[in-house]
Design a protein around this motif. Structure first.
Motif, PDB file in Angstrom:
ATOM      1  N   ALA A 457     157.018  -6.176 143.640  1.00  0.00           N
ATOM      2  CA  ALA A 457     156.254  -5.926 144.869  1.00  0.00           C
ATOM      3  C   ALA A 457     154.854  -5.469 144.469  1.00  0.00           C
ATOM      4  O   ALA A 457     154.709  -4.465 143.780  1.00  0.00           O
ATOM      5  CB  ALA A 457     156.947  -4.853 145.689  1.00  0.00           C
ATOM      6  N   PRO A 458     153.796  -6.213 144.883  1.00  0.00           N
ATOM      7  CA  PRO A 458     152.435  -5.824 144.482  1.00  0.00           C
ATOM      8  C   PRO A 458     152.121  -4.378 144.869  1.00  0.00           C
ATOM      9  O   PRO A 458     151.517  -3.640 144.092  1.00  0.00           O
ATOM     10  CB  PRO A 458     151.549  -6.801 145.260  1.00  0.00           C
ATOM     11  N   VAL A 459     152.569  -3.959 146.042  1.00  0.00           N
ATOM     12  CA  VAL A 459     152.242  -2.603 146.482  1.00  0.00           C
ATOM     13  C   VAL A 459     152.866  -1.562 145.553  1.00  0.00           C
ATOM     14  O   VAL A 459     152.292  -0.499 145.311  1.00  0.00           O
ATOM     15  CB  VAL A 459     152.618  -2.385 147.967  1.00  0.00           C
ATOM     16  N   ALA A 460     154.032  -1.874 144.994  1.00  0.00           N
ATOM     17  CA  ALA A 460     154.682  -0.932 144.078  1.00  0.00           C
ATOM     18  C   ALA A 460     153.874  -0.808 142.793  1.00  0.00           C
ATOM     19  O   ALA A 460     153.697   0.281 142.244  1.00  0.00           O
ATOM     20  CB  ALA A 460     156.112  -1.390 143.782  1.00  0.00           C
ATOM     21  N   VAL A 461     153.364  -1.955 142.334  1.00  0.00           N
ATOM     22  CA  VAL A 461     152.559  -1.946 141.111  1.00  0.00           C
ATOM     23  C   VAL A 461     151.249  -1.196 141.356  1.00  0.00           C
ATOM     24  O   VAL A 461     150.799  -0.402 140.520  1.00  0.00           O
ATOM     25  CB  VAL A 461     152.316  -3.391 140.623  1.00  0.00           C
ATOM     26  N   GLU A 462     150.656  -1.411 142.529  1.00  0.00           N
ATOM     27  CA  GLU A 462     149.419  -0.689 142.862  1.00  0.00           C
ATOM     28  C   GLU A 462     149.681   0.817 142.903  1.00  0.00           C
ATOM     29  O   GLU A 462     148.914   1.619 142.365  1.00  0.00           O
ATOM     30  CB  GLU A 462     148.883  -1.166 144.224  1.00  0.00           C
ATOM     31  N   ALA A 463     150.792   1.176 143.543  1.00  0.00           N
ATOM     32  CA  ALA A 463     151.131   2.604 143.639  1.00  0.00           C
ATOM     33  C   ALA A 463     151.358   3.187 142.241  1.00  0.00           C
ATOM     34  O   ALA A 463     150.896   4.288 141.930  1.00  0.00           O
ATOM     35  CB  ALA A 463     152.369   2.796 144.507  1.00  0.00           C
ATOM     36  N   ALA A 464     152.048   2.428 141.401  1.00  0.00           N
ATOM     37  CA  ALA A 464     152.320   2.909 140.044  1.00  0.00           C
ATOM     38  C   ALA A 464     151.009   3.114 139.277  1.00  0.00           C
ATOM     39  O   ALA A 464     150.834   4.105 138.558  1.00  0.00           O
ATOM     40  CB  ALA A 464     153.222   1.921 139.311  1.00  0.00           C
ATOM     41  N   ALA A 465     150.069   2.188 139.458  1.00  0.00           N
ATOM     42  CA  ALA A 465     148.787   2.280 138.755  1.00  0.00           C
ATOM     43  C   ALA A 465     148.001   3.499 139.240  1.00  0.00           C
ATOM     44  O   ALA A 465     147.492   4.288 138.438  1.00  0.00           O
ATOM     45  CB  ALA A 465     147.982   1.004 138.974  1.00  0.00           C
ATOM     46  N   LEU A 466     147.942   3.666 140.560  1.00  0.00           N
ATOM     47  CA  LEU A 466     147.172   4.790 141.094  1.00  0.00           C
ATOM     48  C   LEU A 466     147.821   6.119 140.722  1.00  0.00           C
ATOM     49  O   LEU A 466     147.150   7.095 140.422  1.00  0.00           O
ATOM     50  CB  LEU A 466     147.030   4.658 142.618  1.00  0.00           C
ATOM     51  N   GLY A 529     141.364  -4.481 142.516  1.00  0.00           N
ATOM     52  CA  GLY A 529     141.230  -5.877 142.925  1.00  0.00           C
ATOM     53  C   GLY A 529     139.957  -6.086 143.736  1.00  0.00           C
ATOM     54  O   GLY A 529     139.936  -6.853 144.685  1.00  0.00           O
ATOM     55  N   GLY A 530     138.886  -5.342 143.393  1.00  0.00           N
ATOM     56  CA  GLY A 530     137.612  -5.478 144.085  1.00  0.00           C
ATOM     57  C   GLY A 530     137.524  -4.713 145.392  1.00  0.00           C
ATOM     58  O   GLY A 530     136.464  -4.594 145.994  1.00  0.00           O
ATOM     59  N   GLN A 531     138.642  -4.145 145.873  1.00  0.00           N
ATOM     60  CA  GLN A 531     138.660  -3.430 147.150  1.00  0.00           C
ATOM     61  C   GLN A 531     138.553  -1.929 146.910  1.00  0.00           C
ATOM     62  O   GLN A 531     139.193  -1.408 145.997  1.00  0.00           O
ATOM     63  CB  GLN A 531     140.004  -3.664 147.849  1.00  0.00           C
ATOM     64  N   PRO A 532     137.798  -1.241 147.748  1.00  0.00           N
ATOM     65  CA  PRO A 532     137.696   0.207 147.565  1.00  0.00           C
ATOM     66  C   PRO A 532     139.033   0.912 147.818  1.00  0.00           C
ATOM     67  O   PRO A 532     139.788   0.512 148.700  1.00  0.00           O
ATOM     68  CB  PRO A 532     136.661   0.646 148.605  1.00  0.00           C
ATOM     69  N   VAL A 533     139.294   1.932 147.017  1.00  0.00           N
ATOM     70  CA  VAL A 533     140.553   2.666 147.153  1.00  0.00           C
ATOM     71  C   VAL A 533     140.260   4.094 147.574  1.00  0.00           C
ATOM     72  O   VAL A 533     139.372   4.739 147.017  1.00  0.00           O
ATOM     73  CB  VAL A 533     141.298   2.707 145.799  1.00  0.00           C
ATOM     74  N   PHE A 544     147.586   6.348 149.920  1.00  0.00           N
ATOM     75  CA  PHE A 544     146.373   5.654 149.511  1.00  0.00           C
ATOM     76  C   PHE A 544     146.077   4.479 150.425  1.00  0.00           C
ATOM     77  O   PHE A 544     146.965   3.962 151.111  1.00  0.00           O
ATOM     78  CB  PHE A 544     146.472   5.186 148.051  1.00  0.00           C
ATOM     79  N   ALA A 545     144.805   4.106 150.441  1.00  0.00           N
ATOM     80  CA  ALA A 545     144.398   2.937 151.205  1.00  0.00           C
ATOM     81  C   ALA A 545     143.626   2.029 150.273  1.00  0.00           C
ATOM     82  O   ALA A 545     142.762   2.489 149.519  1.00  0.00           O
ATOM     83  CB  ALA A 545     143.542   3.353 152.385  1.00  0.00           C
ATOM     84  N   ILE A 546     143.990   0.769 150.279  1.00  0.00           N
ATOM     85  CA  ILE A 546     143.243  -0.229 149.523  1.00  0.00           C
ATOM     86  C   ILE A 546     142.593  -1.099 150.578  1.00  0.00           C
ATOM     87  O   ILE A 546     143.288  -1.755 151.348  1.00  0.00           O
ATOM     88  CB  ILE A 546     144.158  -1.059 148.609  1.00  0.00           C
TER      89      ILE A 546
END
Ligand code: ADP
Ligand code: ADP
Ligand code: MG
Length: 661
Positions: A457-466, A529-533, A544-546
């Motif tokens: 799940a991309p959102v899980a990977v994003e959460a893990a990274a943040l 991914g170029g989007q502000p976090v 978090f908000a991407i």
């Protein structure tokens, strides 16, 4: 009514009984084994007494010792829960002899239903329908084989004294009968000390439908409708619901009457369950009666609005049944799942360990959790590996299924293997959703229910990274605060403020799947991914908000993995860090975090000391036990991040340690 009772059990059922006693103002006495000294049921009870070592036969099954505690503590009655002594006629009799009320049926009724064979003979004479088969006394192998041939294959051989699915053998062909019989007898002898068997026609794709009955001491017997427990694995219940899908009022009345007749035939008092097996034509047959409160009683409580433990207590105290048959409500639909410490992907192997993180969904009018554990508790090898029961209610079955899926998605367990994901897939399975549930469903759908994830799940990977980045930043700040040298570069470093724009690539894996995210941090802050976090909170949950997309995730670190809980989904990710020399470098940092919440009780090394691998560095106390953290490799202690007396949370870094090779 009683003013004080003893609960001769542990785990969720002991906690469940205590809850009702609290509400009714009845004081409770818990018993516990040495392994359960700090168990939840011990903490909840008004008083608690140790009855012996961990093994059940040395503690929870010690009749004399439990009666001694009851007398000594002034308990007027004993609730046996389920399992353990609940269906032990000798225990019920010993209670009666000691002048203590056994909260259950009379010993005679337990005895009458204790042998499946004798119970079937008795039910036959009471006019209750039986599965065709042989349940006589003759146990000669040649004779039994002849009976099986006559019944016609497939047949099921069961242990007369059986329970928990133990000993059962399906026999497809006459030539396999003798071997199956011998193996059933072996298991029956070792599990129940009684090798007698019965033989039944093996029904294909049947449903398990059971009726909850209640009887008082004044001759009244009623039922509280049915439960469908067809979703089974190896003859053990996994999901239970009430009412049964597709049940008509006529059939309910017919099964209810048969169940009440069964109870009357043995002079029943208290709560009991009559289990039937139903074939596809709708015909139903008596299987056995469980003379106790059943694990799955909460679904009946949810649709009737009654507290069955309160009913048990009132009846045991001599009160009449609180309702007549016509007054028993039937509202909506309830579903229960049994959350087990097991690993479905490894053949459902029981899992033991510490609940490093345990967060059940929030209880509400629609969601109930019956649990015997809390975060930090140990799931040990001595008892049933059930962690909790999750029960949901809604007006219709389809909505109850949605409630269940949502509640399962909110349930977070880290530290022991568990069947949450398996349960979600099962409840979400088209056959289950359609109410086409029979005892073979799980086996037939096995491959789908156990299939590996095909996508991260991309959102899980994003959460893990943040999460990884925020933790790095926090550690840097902690180091700065604790650093003896305020001019050290650690003192001014801040993970978010680096010179110029920097890009980092963080990669995560789950099984063979991998995914990377690019994080950019510069003067405008973080970008992914170029989007502000924007990260609004990183304490309990990570909010978090991407771009415009907001997410709340909970990330828990456990044994070199990140357990990422995002809405509706759990992912277990492993960080792939190209800068870390796998093993070695990780080794020098591993193990220096608090293994559980607790208090620092001693610091054993000096800051700056060069130490060998295994040198004790710090002692913390948690769950009444001391844990010593040792140097993971040869190296130097740079700083202790906490002082003696500090309370620390689970997973925080305690020592800044530099490994040398
Ligand atoms: P039910 O029909 O209520 O599900 P079963 O007939 O499957 O009950 O088995 C009896 C119950 O007793 C099971 O739910 C099982 O989990 C429980 N049980 C069996 N052995 C133990 C034990 N050693 N400790 C706690 N509970 C046990
Ligand atoms: P236990 O005492 O272990 O609970 P039961 O007699 O209640 O034993 O049977 C347990 C399960 O085995 C049932 O719920 C059902 O799934 C299956 N089973 C029992 N009898 C039959 C049968 N005659 N045909 C098919 N399945 C059966
Ligand atoms: Mg049974």
């Amino acid at each position: 009514m009683f003013t004080k009772i003893l609960i001769a059990n542990r785990g969720e059922i002991a906690c469940r009984v205590i809850a009702t006693c609290r509400r009714l103002g009845i004081r409770t006495v818990a018993v516990y084994s040495e392994a359960d000294a700090s168990a939840r049921h011990v903490r909840l009870a008004d008083e608690a007494h140790c009855v012996g070592p961990a093994a059940s036969r040395d503690s929870y099954l010690r009749v004399e010792r439990i009666l001694e505690v009851a007398k000594h503590s002034g308990a007027q009655a004993i609730h046996p829960g389920y399992g353990f002594l609940s269906e032990n006629a000798a225990f019920a009799q010993a209670c009666a002899d000691a002048g203590i009320v056994f909260i259950g049926p009379p010993a005679g009724a337990i005895r009458a239903m204790g042998s499946k064979s004798a119970a079937k003979a008795l039910m036959d004479s009471a006019g209750v329908p039986l599965v065709p088969g042989f349940h006589g006394d003759e146990q000669d192998a040649h004779y039994l084989h002849g009976q099986a041939d006559q019944i016609g294959y497939p047949v099921l051989i069961k242990a007369s004294a059986g329970g928990g699915g133990k000993g059962m053998r399906i026999v497809e062909r006459s030539e396999d009968f003798r071997a199956a019989l011998a193996s059933c007898q072996r298991e029956a002898r070792s599990s129940f000390g009684d090798e007698r068997v019965l033989i039944e026609k093996y029904l294909v794709r049947p449903r398990h439908i059971e009726i909850q009955v209640f009887a008082d001491m004044h001759g009244n017997v009623i039922h509280l409708h049915e439960r469908d427990c067809s979703a089974q694995r190896r003859h053990q219940k996994v999901v239970e619901e009430a009412p049964a899908p597709g049940m008509s009022a006529e059939r309910r009345a017919a099964m209810g009457k048969a169940a009440c007749d069964a109870a009357r035939a043995v002079g029943y008092v208290g709560a009991g369950t009559v289990e039937f097996i139903a074939d596809s034509s709708g015909a139903f047959y008596f299987m056995e009666m469980n003379t106790r409160l059943q694990v799955e009683h909460p679904v009946t409580e949810m649709i009737t609005g009654q507290d069955l433990v309160e009913w048990q207590l009132r009846i045991a105290a001599g009160e009449p049944l609180p309702l007549t048959q016509d007054q028993v409500p039937l509202n909506g639909h309830a579903i229960e799942v049994r959350v087990y410490a097991e690993e479905p992907e490894k053949g459902f192997l029981p899992s033991i360990g510490r609940l490093a993180h345990y967060a059940p969904p929030t209880p509400s009018a629609n969601v109930r959790i019956d649990s015997g554990v809390e975060q930090g508790d140990e799931i040990g090898p001595h008892y049933d590996p059930m962690i909790a029961k999750l029960i949901v209610w809604d007006a219709q079955r389809a909505r109850a299924i949605e409630r269940m899926l949502a509640a399962l998605a909110d349930f977070r367990i880290v530290g022991v293997g568990n069947n949450l994901a398996f349960l979600s897939r099962l409840v979400d399975h088209p056959e289950f959703r359609a109410g086409r549930v029979d005892t073979g469903l799980i086996e037939r759908a096995r491959d789908e229910l156990l299939a590996a994830e095909t996508k991260l799940a991309p959102v899980a990977v994003e959460a893990a990274a943040l999460w990884t980045l925020t933790r790095e930043a926090q550690r840097l700040r902690q180091r700065a605060q604790h650093s003896a040298d305020s001019h050290s570069p650690w003192g001014i470093a801040d993970g978010w403020r680096m010179n110029g724009v920097q890009t980092r690539r963080l990669e995560f894996a789950a099984g063979a799947l991998t995914q990377a995210v690019e994080v950019e941090y510069g003067t405008e802050g973080l970008k992914l991914g170029g989007q502000p976090v924007r990260i609004s909170d990183a304490a309990e949950a990570l909010c978090f908000a991407i771009g415009e997309h907001r997410t709340t995730a909970v990330v828990v670190e456990g044994s070199e993995q990140l357990h990422v809980f995002t809405p509706g989904r759990r992912s277990v990710l492993r960080r792939i860090d190209p800068l870390l020399h796998a093993g070695e470098a990780q080794d020098s940092h591993g193990g220096l975090v608090a293994p559980m919440p607790g208090k620092i009780v001693a610091i054993l090394a000096a800051v700056g000391a060069d130490v060998e691998k295994g040198t004790p560095l710090l002692v913390m106390e948690a769950m009444k036990m001391e844990h010593t953290l040792c140097a993971p490799s040869k190296g130097r202690v740079r700083a202790f991040l906490y002082a003696v007396g500090d309370q620390v949370k689970d997973g925080v870094e305690l020592i800044d340690f530099e490994g040398t090779t």
